[in-house]
Design an enzyme around this catalytic site. Sequence first.
Site, mmCIF file in Angstrom:
data_model
loop_
_atom_site.group_PDB
_atom_site.id
_atom_site.type_symbol
_atom_site.label_atom_id
_atom_site.label_comp_id
_atom_site.label_asym_id
_atom_site.label_seq_id
_atom_site.Cartn_x
_atom_site.Cartn_y
_atom_site.Cartn_z
ATOM 1 N N HIS A 79 -10.786 -2.688 11.785
ATOM 2 C CA HIS A 79 -9.486 -3.116 10.913
ATOM 3 C C HIS A 79 -9.273 -4.405 11.471
ATOM 4 C CE1 HIS A 79 -5.265 -3.942 9.755
ATOM 5 N NE2 HIS A 79 -5.894 -3.973 8.760
ATOM 6 N N ASN B 146 -1.153 -17.970 21.752
ATOM 7 C CA ASN B 146 -1.843 -16.588 22.118
ATOM 8 C C ASN B 146 -2.656 -17.324 23.207
ATOM 9 O OD1 ASN B 146 0.267 -15.203 21.624
ATOM 10 N ND2 ASN B 146 -0.108 -15.212 19.927
ATOM 11 N N ARG C 86 0.544 -1.101 0.244
ATOM 12 C CA ARG C 86 -0.226 0.102 0.102
ATOM 13 C C ARG C 86 1.135 0.932 0.263
ATOM 14 N NH1 ARG C 86 -1.425 0.861 4.162
ATOM 15 N NH2 ARG C 86 -1.364 -1.516 5.082
ATOM 16 N N ARG D 213 2.372 -4.307 17.854
ATOM 17 C CA ARG D 213 4.125 -4.870 17.800
ATOM 18 C C ARG D 213 5.509 -3.745 18.556
ATOM 19 N NH1 ARG D 213 6.515 -8.675 13.914
ATOM 20 N NH2 ARG D 213 4.901 -8.705 12.340
ATOM 21 N N TYR E 205 -1.391 -3.430 -7.135
ATOM 22 C CA TYR E 205 -1.431 -4.304 -5.599
ATOM 23 C C TYR E 205 -2.891 -4.356 -4.607
ATOM 24 C CZ TYR E 205 -0.615 -5.461 -0.696
ATOM 25 O OH TYR E 205 -0.415 -5.944 0.450
ATOM 26 N N CYS F 137 0.650 -7.881 11.339
ATOM 27 C CA CYS F 137 0.597 -8.255 12.783
ATOM 28 C C CYS F 137 0.702 -9.681 13.094
ATOM 29 C CB CYS F 137 0.506 -7.273 13.384
ATOM 30 S SG CYS F 137 1.789 -5.719 13.481
ATOM 31 N N ASP G 157 -9.144 -9.985 8.801
ATOM 32 C CA ASP G 157 -9.398 -8.522 8.399
ATOM 33 C C ASP G 157 -10.266 -7.654 8.708
ATOM 34 O OD1 ASP G 157 -6.525 -6.807 7.700
ATOM 35 O OD2 ASP G 157 -8.010 -6.888 5.016
ATOM 36 N N THR H 65 -4.480 -12.824 10.756
ATOM 37 C CA THR H 65 -4.223 -14.225 10.006
ATOM 38 C C THR H 65 -3.892 -15.673 10.802
ATOM 39 O OG1 THR H 65 -3.964 -13.040 7.839
ATOM 40 C CG2 THR H 65 -4.689 -15.516 7.773
ATOM 41 N N SER I 163 -1.456 -3.935 10.069
ATOM 42 C CA SER I 163 -1.279 -5.110 8.584
ATOM 43 C C SER I 163 -0.123 -5.054 8.995
ATOM 44 C CB SER I 163 -0.812 -4.164 7.746
ATOM 45 O OG SER I 163 -1.931 -3.579 7.107
ATOM 46 N N LYS J 96 -9.767 -2.510 1.411
ATOM 47 C CA LYS J 96 -9.665 -1.612 2.216
ATOM 48 C C LYS J 96 -10.219 -0.573 2.430
ATOM 49 C CE LYS J 96 -7.450 -3.877 4.959
ATOM 50 N NZ LYS J 96 -6.166 -4.052 4.992
ATOM 51 N N ARG K 12 2.463 -12.286 -0.869
ATOM 52 C CA ARG K 12 1.159 -12.492 -0.203
ATOM 53 C C ARG K 12 0.077 -14.072 -1.309
ATOM 54 N NH1 ARG K 12 -1.443 -9.060 2.778
ATOM 55 N NH2 ARG K 12 0.290 -7.341 3.806
#
Length: 587
Positions: free
Chosen positions: A226, A493, A69, A397, A197, A250, A275, A253, A248, A206, A366
């Site tokens: 998001h 996690n 992006r 992060r 992209y 981090c 997402d 998924t 994004s 987005k 991706r």
Amino acid sequence: MTNNPELTAWIDAVAALTTPDEIHLVDGSDDEHENLINQMLADGTLEKLNEKTHPNCFLHRSDPSDVARVEHLTFVCTENAEDAGPNNNWMAPAEGHAKVDPLFKGCMKGRTMYVIPYLMGPYGSPFSRAGVEITDSPYVVANMRIMARIGRRALDHIEAGGSFVRGLHSIGQLDPNQRFIMHFPEQLMIKSFGSGYGGNALLGKKCHALRIASWQARTEGWLAEHMLILGIEDPQGNTSYVAAAFPSACGKTNLAMLVPPAALEGWKVWTVGDDIAWMHLGEDGRLWAINPEAGFFGVAPGTSLKTNPNCMNTLGRNAIYTNVAVTPDGQPWWEGIDGDKPSELIDWQGRPHDPANGRAAHPNSRFTVAASQCPSYSDQANVPQGVPISALIFGGRRSAVAPLVFEALDWEHGVFTAAAVASETTAAATGAVGQVRRDPMAMKPFCGYNFADYWTHWLTFKDKSDKLPKIFHVNWFRKNAEGKFMWPGFGDNMRVLKWITERCENKSNVTKTPIGLIPNGADLDLTGLNLDQKVVDALLAIDPDIWSTEVEAIEEYFGSFGDRLPSAMRRQVERIKRELTDSQKAA
Ligand code: SAT
Ligand code: MN
């Protein structure tokens, strides 16, 4: 082509401007898809991958200058600059159109103009919204077919009188100097030029589902976020749902399709989305979420059977890979994938891989794949009313400062906590990587209006319901003095998710600190995890000195929003400062 007069008029106007050789209304059928794929194989846009190991999978290599992006070229065009806010690049709508329309003039000559009707959200959901993307990129069509519900059923929605977002896209000459991603929220319109992209070109994602939808959500009283959405099933078979926002690249998924560690017997995770979440207050006062998307556009590097087995089992078929490397026998490859690095590889730019040229796969390479292929795909993912959300989780992060997890004191403090999120930048956007920046609600690149108004909107929910989700903050990325991650992350996690679900049922004791409620170490289920108690203590530690500096940085950031900043945000800053000072005095 369509019986909707508004859509017809717009298609005609775009064709007159862009002068394509042909116009194709996309129906989403298998035949159409096959033709497009064959055409892209013939012209080199796609390369077929190994049919035996990766059936029906394709590789696309983008222009090397078009891999992420472009936030500095992304604009929100509102009549009033203040409405876009300091968090967006702004242009007046007339200026925005005047900037890009000349670029679109004649840009589709020699090309086919594809008209893609799409629906964001499950068929039959009152919360789903339609859009139409006009593009000259067959790659975009093939990706949109995975990421959204496209074709006839979306057109039915539009022809039945539903409003739709207009998205005009051309790859142009893929010239970074002639690249703009323009949003006109007041006109429900997007114009994107010069990039193929994902986030710049798949306009349902987005551009529509976050930037335009967040604007609509404020006007209409809902939230476009998001966030991933997942279900947590306990050993008794009860499932509760959480939505979680991270910047994004981090690990959204990975978290969305997490496999719990064996030691947490009987716990399961179900994937609703990875997402984006659209959330509405239900009549019962709870917040209900749908995933507007139908596919995953995930970061390949780092994905493996170890970090995300469900993802690996999702993306081995019917997937489009962008900018990954390939093995000599035509299998996709990236740094962090299972197995040894093959001695020969073709890199993401199609060259024999030479480590002197950097990584074999682009760091932001991706995969695009249908969510329905995911082994953990929730049977509630397409339910029209969505799933009820028990907890909202925010994170970034951060190698220092933020503890592994804490719970906000109440909704207002939760909104403050989310607004104060900071994160180190990643390869998902062009620019420097690893710099800490404020990324409120992980929406910095995606909020289609002034953050101050957005926080005000979030705060209004407080008075509308007493059944709102609890709010949490997590940080999987804390590092020790040697620069090593202290928390194992990934499947582990689940241990934090388990604590969160227990807190939602008001179980487990907590320690109150100025920044929120911290778990008592003993309440985090660490069975089977060989983690030193000292490390656990360090992961949960809150250092009043470091936090005093952090709160000053937050205050300074909030200051950039001037008078529009809701007073609740200042109130929280003052409270935390006061309590930190008290705790420093007590120490
Ligand atoms: O490029 S996308 O915006 O689609 C993915 C991301 O950066 O989150
Ligand atoms: Mn994202």
